[in-house]
Scaffold this active site. Sequence first.
Site, short mmCIF file in Angstrom:
data_model
loop_
_atom_site.label_atom_id
_atom_site.label_comp_id
_atom_site.label_asym_id
_atom_site.label_seq_id
_atom_site.Cartn_x
_atom_site.Cartn_y
_atom_site.Cartn_z
N HIS A 1 -0.68 -3.43 -18.98
CA HIS A 1 -1.17 -4.80 -18.80
C HIS A 1 -1.39 -5.18 -17.34
CE1 HIS A 1 -1.92 -8.92 -19.88
NE2 HIS A 1 -0.84 -9.38 -19.25
N ARG B 1 9.30 -8.87 -19.88
CA ARG B 1 8.36 -8.03 -20.62
C ARG B 1 8.79 -6.57 -20.72
NH1 ARG B 1 2.53 -10.50 -18.57
NH2 ARG B 1 2.58 -12.33 -19.92
N GLU C 1 6.84 -19.40 -21.39
CA GLU C 1 6.63 -17.97 -21.60
C GLU C 1 7.87 -17.20 -21.17
OE1 GLU C 1 2.97 -16.66 -19.84
OE2 GLU C 1 1.73 -17.85 -21.20
N ARG D 1 6.02 -8.29 -12.96
CA ARG D 1 5.41 -9.61 -12.76
C ARG D 1 5.93 -10.63 -13.76
NH1 ARG D 1 1.10 -12.23 -15.26
NH2 ARG D 1 0.67 -10.36 -16.49
N HIS E 1 2.53 -4.89 -21.56
CA HIS E 1 2.65 -6.12 -22.34
C HIS E 1 3.17 -5.77 -23.73
CE1 HIS E 1 1.77 -9.93 -24.26
NE2 HIS E 1 1.51 -10.44 -23.07
#
Length: 525
Positions: free
Chosen positions: A329, A272, A112, A364, A226
């Site tokens: 998110h 992100r 990811e 995060r 997100h």
Amino acid sequence: MRQTDVLIIGSGVAAFQLANKLRHDINVIIITKSMITETNSYLAQGGIAAALSDQDNSAKHFKDTLEAGRYHNDPEAVKTLTSEAPALIKALQQQGCLFDKDKQGQLLLGLEGAHSEKRIVHGGGDATGKTLMDFLIAYTSSHVEILENYYVYELLVKNNRCVGVKAKGSDQQVEIFAARHIILATGGCGQLYRYSSNAETATGDGIALAYLAGADITDMEFIQFHPTLLYANGKTHGLVSEAVRGEGGRLITADGNELMRDVHPLSDLAPRHIVSQTIYQSLSRGEQVYLDITHVKNFTARFPTIAQLCRKNHIDLTSKQIPVVPGSHFLMGGIKTDVIGQSSLPGLYALGETACTGVHGANRLASNSLLEGLFAGKKLAEWLNKQDYTWDLPHDIEGKSKKSELACLPNLHDIKHSMMERVGIVRSHNGLLAQKNWLNSFQLEEYRHVNLDAATTETITRFFMLVTAALITNGALQRTESRGGHYRVDFPCEDNNNWRQHQLIQRLGRRLEKQDEQTKIKTAT
């Protein structure tokens, strides 16, 4: 009044991990305002990050977490989390939790955004949260009582210690719960925004509860958006996991141009905040963005939940293009705690997304959230298992009678739209100031002695959302730099000289009470 040893508010991964790790002679009650499956944890698609392959190690995981968090993290907390991650996964496997495996029977590890190695453990393809939560719920012992559809709306404080809560059941009757240890595991606040991947229950209740009770709050300006929420008919309809890009998905514009190619070295797997801001800029120019899944092998089999979501919203998967927009998110800030979850208010603890231990910094790292819940629940359980449960709870914990009532509050539409427009992906001084003035018009600070007993849960929810919105707005206005999930168009660069510190928010009323106490002491001496 009902009494227990440990009272947990919330029903996500952190809550059930804690409950399951506590000694069986400790009485535990879990209170959740909806059903135990209506949480962000249960909806989580991506997975759990852990350095498990021969090519990977916890030092790499540590480095990736700091980089994603723009070095605003607490390094010691990150080191502890990443070093214990493999053991947490292995323990779940030994207990019987079914994670996805390859043909050789080894854990299937995915990639990811912002990860330097394949280290994402999945369950059920893109249903990791459901897989994990179903296991933890089934594993729960009889020493844990679960109460669904109970809305906690006030923390009760006596002698500067949190000793209980007020809650309303489905019949709207007020009930009081007293406990030696009270844990907030209520999740984040994604529903403050028009576009969000979050469960309907994620309205920032725990943070507002803690703030109004006097606990310290920190880093509220750091909201992760997100990049890819499914967008159809003018609305978002759920998350399209970052793992899709990890398997070859590419963000493109309507004319087929690859959006991220020249933006970041990691292209579509950039952190992100960078991907979200890039998509936002395209949308601002009137360009719809799509996730091209042409190169994702066996998309429907690999991502059955997302495929079903697309079909439900009439997205033609044969076109290989899924329309997406960014949305709120994850909250990196929250109730300030130490690494085991202790807040600044004795007797009150916070775990998971509602807490801020410094693990996530300003942004995060993908799939560190379920990991944090597992880690935090285990850590606090180890500490609580060593505590003394023989002392009696104080009597008359309801405190002083409150007189004032909630005045007219804005509707949900206005809250969500104003936060998305003014305190969303791209922020500015003028927009933030306008939002602050709008929020101040409701005189929220005057409600610190408000009586919520007669208010409906819907009204209380809007009140809590406004309180949490004010904390985010004030934090964003004070941070005159861009870092991680906080991007200001008028301060587009990071300021490493002045603004790497954490912003601590203490409730105004609480500060005044402390000042009064200090004045009395000085006068007496």
